[in-house]
Write a protein that holds these residues in place. Structure first.
Motif, short mmCIF file in Angstrom:
data_model
loop_
_atom_site.label_atom_id
_atom_site.label_comp_id
_atom_site.label_asym_id
_atom_site.label_seq_id
_atom_site.Cartn_x
_atom_site.Cartn_y
_atom_site.Cartn_z
N GLN A 112 -36.93 15.25 10.72
CA GLN A 112 -37.26 15.74 12.06
C GLN A 112 -37.72 14.64 13.00
O GLN A 112 -37.96 14.89 14.18
CB GLN A 112 -38.33 16.83 11.95
N ARG A 149 -27.06 14.13 11.36
CA ARG A 149 -27.24 15.54 11.65
C ARG A 149 -25.92 16.29 11.49
O ARG A 149 -25.88 17.38 10.91
CB ARG A 149 -27.77 15.73 13.08
N ARG A 160 -30.08 25.10 12.11
CA ARG A 160 -30.15 24.99 13.56
C ARG A 160 -30.00 23.53 13.98
O ARG A 160 -30.56 22.63 13.34
CB ARG A 160 -31.51 25.49 14.05
N LYS A 161 -29.27 23.32 15.07
CA LYS A 161 -29.01 21.95 15.52
C LYS A 161 -30.30 21.22 15.88
O LYS A 161 -30.44 20.02 15.62
CB LYS A 161 -28.07 22.00 16.73
N ASP A 162 -31.27 21.96 16.46
CA ASP A 162 -32.51 21.30 16.89
C ASP A 162 -33.56 21.23 15.78
O ASP A 162 -34.69 20.82 16.02
CB ASP A 162 -33.09 22.03 18.11
N VAL A 165 -32.76 15.80 12.81
CA VAL A 165 -32.07 14.67 13.43
C VAL A 165 -31.15 13.99 12.42
O VAL A 165 -30.34 13.14 12.77
CB VAL A 165 -33.08 13.64 14.01
N GLU A 329 -30.11 29.11 12.00
CA GLU A 329 -29.52 29.62 13.24
C GLU A 329 -29.63 31.14 13.31
O GLU A 329 -29.94 31.70 14.35
CB GLU A 329 -28.03 29.23 13.30
#
Length: 570
Positions: A112, A149, A160-162, A165, A329
């Protein structure tokens, strides 16, 4: 090694044999450590008895995260020796002792923070791999790798993409803990140990201050048997303090129970080809591939309520869902949860106030002559714990006894497993079963698969799947009663199979079919079949009710609403 059947007749014979002659070693407790101690002692040429009040692995040993691992987080505690020891055992199990039951599993660790976290976590995982390599047993588990990522989301598209990293991927191993424990006990029996479940120690026999055996109550018949033994090994996990108290002496250490709960959700709720390991504010959280399911866990909280049936509360379930949903997601809801199980870790107390920081080290002590107590530790290092306990017992025997050989003793089902796996297509053609079904059976029975297939060949109706749990064949539940020591419906639905956590109805729909199938083997009449089904359904209802309760106290009270089919207290 020739397999033996843990049949009802074998149990009766074992109890009789234990009462007829003095044993070298009596092991109390049929969890992974007790079963391991029985196997260790039997393979040293000692006469051995193993008694368990309920069923093999009915406590902690069927309710773990199903992982055989070094304990990546113990590296942060600088506990290198414990990690190295566990990784050596992991390699031994995968490659030699139980390749049919223990297999590598990949994990993704989402990063992260840019820069420093990849360096820090990467160094930790590299050290983990290196310690595995230095153990001399790292083969069979691939090396870790770094992922971007995008690369991580290719492996686990549900992330989830966010939420990351980048990521690291490393390998550990997984096991069906209850089946593995049962296989250890069955292997001990093959080497001459007398093994009996539903046999509770109600007192220790003493002579001039020395423990010289135990009074064992057959919970099925009510009969009591005095079992004389030159050494008694107490391997009762979270019940250690209670069993020690039977000696009338203060124990040399205390065991504290920490509750860990797990959720089981269908595989299609999370898209991915790898498990996940996530940090929480208290510990770590695993998302573990489990056949057509995922296991999500665990919690780590103090528990001082009922030890036989630790209950998961709504707060426990919400905690796990909240943390796993932080990276998914499509969030999971309570409706996605197929199964829930709660277990208690036996931690040596007095080292830290926080259960997550309590040592996973084990201890062996002789509080009274003739009595050895082993406690603590972790599932992965069961063999080392068992060896150390038997070493202490051997010291008390004051006789020349060979050293432990369990490092070189594969469990039943291991020998020939790889050759049979290569012959999956042939076995499928011979049996008329789908190759995927054969693979599933090989992962549960190893080279003993033919014993199950023989049952199906004799009665073709047993080659059909259970109507209420199609992952399992009807032959498997008959085999559980005739060969694997299952005595009651719960033993089969919760431990010989995992139907109780792998179906949304928790096995209630399969209960009558299973009870009817095993009735001839276990000598049940229609009344007993109805009683077994009723008890199991009430167990499921009580567990569901407990999981709606807000806290431990109310959850515990709800779970205790369902009595055991065989009362253990007495």
């Amino acid at each position: 090694m020739k397999s033996v059947a843990l049949s009802p007749e074998a149990r009766t014979a074992a109890l009789q044999a234990m009462g007829d002659r003095e044993l070298d070693v009596l092991v109390v407790g049929g969890g992974v450590v007790g079963a391991g101690a029985a196997l260790d002692a039997a393979t040293r040429g000692l006469s051995v008895g193993l008694v368990e009040a309920r069923d093999f692995a009915s406590g902690t040993s069927s309710r773990s995260s199903k992982l055989v691992h070094g304990g990546l987080r113990y590296l942060e505690m600088l506990d290198f020796r414990l990690v190295a020891e566990a990784l050596a055992e992991r390699g031994l199990l995968i490659q030699h002792l139980a390749p049919h039951l223990v297999r590598p599993v990949p994990f993704l660790y989402p990063l992260q923070h840019r820069g420093w976290e990849r360096l820090y976590a990467g160094a930790g995982v590299a050290l983990y791999d290196t310690l595995g390599f230095l153990s001399g047993r790292s083969r069979g588990v691939p090396h870790h790798r770094h992922l971007t990522r995008r690369g991580a989301r290719r492996v686990v598209p549900s992330l989830r993409k966010d939420a990351l990293v980048g990521a690291l991927q490393y390998y550990d191993a997984q096991v069906d803990d209850a089946r593995h424990t049962m296989f250890i006990a069955r292997t001990a029996a093959a080497y001459g140990a007398h093994v009996a479940t539903r046999a509770r120690v109600v007192g220790l026999l003493k002579d001039a201050g020395r423990v010289v055996g135990a009074t064992v109550q057959d919970l099925e018949s009510g009969e009591r048997i005095d079992v004389r033994a030159r050494q008694v090994i107490n391997a009762t996990g979270v019940w250690t303090d209670e069993t020690q108290a039977l000696a009338g002496e203060r124990g040399l250490f205390k065991v504290r129970a920490s509750k860990g709960i797990h959720l089981v959700v269908p595989r299609d709720r999370i898209r991915g080809d790898s498990g996940l390991i996530l940090r929480t504010e208290k510990s770590v959280l695993f998302v573990i591939p489990w056949g057509r399911h995922w296991i999500i866990g665990t919690t780590d909280t103090d528990w001082d309520l009922d030890k036989a049936h630790p209950a998961a509360s709504a707060a426990d379930i919400d905690y796990l869902l909240r943390h796993v949903n932080e990276v998914l997601e499509q969030p999971l809801t309570h409706d996605d949860v197929e199964g829930v199980y709660a277990g208690l870790r036996p931690l040596l107390s007095g080292e830290s106030e926080s259960t997550s920081k309590l040592s996973r080290e084990h201890a062996v002590a002789t509080p009274v002559p003739g009595l050895v107590v082993v406690a603590g530790g972790k599932y992965t290092t069961y063999r080392v714990m068992a060896r150390d306990a038997v070493d202490a017992a051997v010291h008390g025997l004051d006789a020349k006894v060979p050293k432990s050989v369990t490092e070189d003793v594969p469990l039943l089902g291991a020998e020939g497993f790889h050759a049979l796996r290569n012959a999956t297509a042939r076995l499928a053609a011979q049996s008329g079963l789908h190759p995927g079904r054969i693979e599933h059976l090989l992962g549960r029975y190893g080279s003993l698969i033919q014993e199950v297939l023989d049952l199906a060949a004799e009665d073709p109706t047993l080659a059909e799947p259970l109507a209420g749990a199609s992952d399992y064949l009807r032959a498997e539940v008959v085999y559980a009663a005739s060969h694997e020591g299952a005595r009651h419906l719960e033993d089969i639905l919760a431990r010989r199979t995992r139907i109780s956590i792998e179906t949304f109805d928790r096995g209630a729909g399969a209960a009558e079919e299973v009870a009817t199938l095993v009735a001839p083997v276990l000598g049940w009449n229609d009344e007993q079949v109805a009683r077994e089904v009723d008890h199991y359904v009430k167990r499921v209802e009580a567990e569901r009710e407990s999981q709606r309760m807000p806290d431990d106290e109310t959850a515990d009270a709800a779970r205790l609403g369902a009595p055991d089919v065989v009362p253990v207290s007495g």
